[in-house]
Design a protein around this motif. Structure first.
Motif, PDB file in Angstrom:
ATOM      1  N   SER A   1       1.445  -3.030  -6.985  1.00  0.00           N
ATOM      2  CA  SER A   1       1.455  -1.595  -6.699  1.00  0.00           C
ATOM      3  C   SER A   1       0.501  -0.835  -7.608  1.00  0.00           C
TER       4      SER A   1
ATOM      5  N   THR B   1      -3.464   2.705  -6.854  1.00  0.00           N
ATOM      6  CA  THR B   1      -3.249   1.957  -5.618  1.00  0.00           C
ATOM      7  C   THR B   1      -4.401   1.006  -5.341  1.00  0.00           C
TER       8      THR B   1
ATOM      9  N   TYR C   1       0.841  -1.177   0.000  1.00  0.00           N
ATOM     10  CA  TYR C   1       0.000   0.000   0.000  1.00  0.00           C
ATOM     11  C   TYR C   1       0.888   1.243   0.000  1.00  0.00           C
TER      12      TYR C   1
END
Length: 405
Positions: A395, A16, A4
């Motif tokens: 990611s 994200t 995160y």
């Protein structure tokens, strides 16, 4: 791993969130949208939108599954759709290059190992371009949707720019490897130091999965380290490496090729270990090492049979590594320490020496509960490159490119 981030604007938030959802489907699929919402801590409407985009892009697919404890109709869950998405993972070593075509599950489709010679007639960058192009031509029938190229190699590297500043064994200076291959192929290109990539591979596929703070030491022809801190690979987006091999251990020791004296590499690399053993061998006529060519394999075999010289030199390396690790333990407070080395063949000698030195020299509160573990991969091959791709999907940085087509 905790991948995160703290987004600064709306596009970063979308990236994200998409990465989080993809990661959860990868780890827990088949998983329902309701469970995804709970685990991702995102509103059901956000999950619906993200999943719809992934379904439309054929990155995930729906499947029926029986919810544990339920006797009713099967639920509709989500799993990844990986088979038709390919990437190229490349590992460059002195004298050799390995190219592996993998799908997004990291399954190998095709692997070629080729010599990589340094010749004055052609720059290394041009040679690498030709090798990649030839690979694609040679295996064109096996290619599906190509997503990216991931390259791991030794040397001084800027992972963010893809520039290789220096590389052992080759006349390389400021080589724009990432940018050049990206322009040539039209694909995103990820470039990373091989030890850092190996550390990431162990976190994603190997011995340190789930651990948030890990130190990995590699003891081979060179000595290096990678660090996972807070679930993230330390320095993964820069030019900095956790450099331990050229940390001075003995100011009066042997001169290292870096110009310093008594670097860790001069006393702990496999080459220095064999040199030390050869120097001591004439004074040890009873040693088993007289009976076979002196190699790391024969050294470890002799140590396991109780040979005093072999055990002493391997334990000596363990103490040197342990002193360096004690300092790193005090800085990073890791849950786990991984050791990747051919010396793991004699782990019953190496590991106690490393462990005892750490406990003598590091803070007891930090060192008391540390696990010392061999790496899952004896040789990571191109799994380092696979880890870079998986990390970029988790990611969201690569994932959004695939969603955008």
């Amino acid at each position: 791993m905790n991948l995160y981030s703290q987004p600064g604007h709306i596009d970063q938030i979308k990236q994200t969130n998409a990465g989080v959802v993809y990661r959860l489907i990868d780890l827990y699929g088949p998983i329902s949208r309701i469970e995804l919402s709970k685990r991702a801590q995102l509103a059901p409407a956000s999950i619906t939108k993200i999943v719809r985009e992934m379904l439309d892009a054929h990155l995930v697919q729906e499947t029926e599954f029986q919810d544990p404890g339920s006797r009713g109709r099967p639920a509709i869950g989500l799993i990844l759709d990986t088979l038709a998405w390919h990437f190229l993972a490349i590992r460059i070593q002195p004298g050799q290059i390995t190219l592996t075509l993998r799908d997004l599950s990291t399954r190998a489709i095709q692997e070629d190992r080729l010599p990589l010679l340094a010749t004055p007639e052609k720059p290394l960058l041009q040679t690498l371009q030709d090798i990649v192009n030839d690979f694609f031509i040679r295996h064109q029938s096996k290619l599906e949707r190509l997503t990216a190229i991931a390259i791991t190699l030794p040397g001084l590297i800027n992972a963010a720019s893809g520039v290789v500043h220096r590389m052992p064994g080759y006349d390389v200076e400021e080589m724009p490897l990432g940018e050049t291959l990206a322009q040539r192929t039209g694909l995103p290109v990820f470039v990373q130091h091989d030890i850092s990539a190996w550390t990431l591979a162990e976190a994603l596929f190997g011995a340190s999965g789930g651990a948030q703070n890990v130190i990995q030491i590699v003891i081979d022809e060179t000595v290096g380290a990678g660090v996972i801190s807070g679930g993230q690979l330390l320095h993964k987006n820069g030019r900095t490496l956790v450099e331990i091999g050229h940390t001075q251990i003995d100011p009066y020791g042997q001169q290292c090729y870096c110009g310093n004296n008594g670097c860790l590499e001069t006393v702990a690399s496999t080459g220095s270990l064999l040199n030390l053993t050869a120097q001591r061998l004439p004074s040890q006529p009873e040693s088993l090492l007289h009976d076979a060519p002196l190699t790391i394999a024969s050294l470890c075999s002799a140590a396991q049979q109780g040979d005093r010289l072999a055990r002493d030199v391997i334990a000596g390396v363990g103490h040197h590594i342990g002193r360096m690790l004690a300092m790193m333990v005090n800085i990073f407070n890791p849950q786990q320490i991984l050791i990747g080395s051919p010396l793991n063949q004699a782990s019953d000698v190496l590991f106690p020496a490393v462990s005892s030195t750490i406990r003598q020299q590091a803070l007891p509160a930090y060192s008391r509960e540390i696990q010392l573990t061999p790496t899952a991969f004896n040789d990571p091959g191109t799994f380092g490159g696979a880890a870079l791709i998986k990390d970029a999907l988790y990611s969201g940085s690569l994932l959004v490119k695939l969603l955008q087509g």
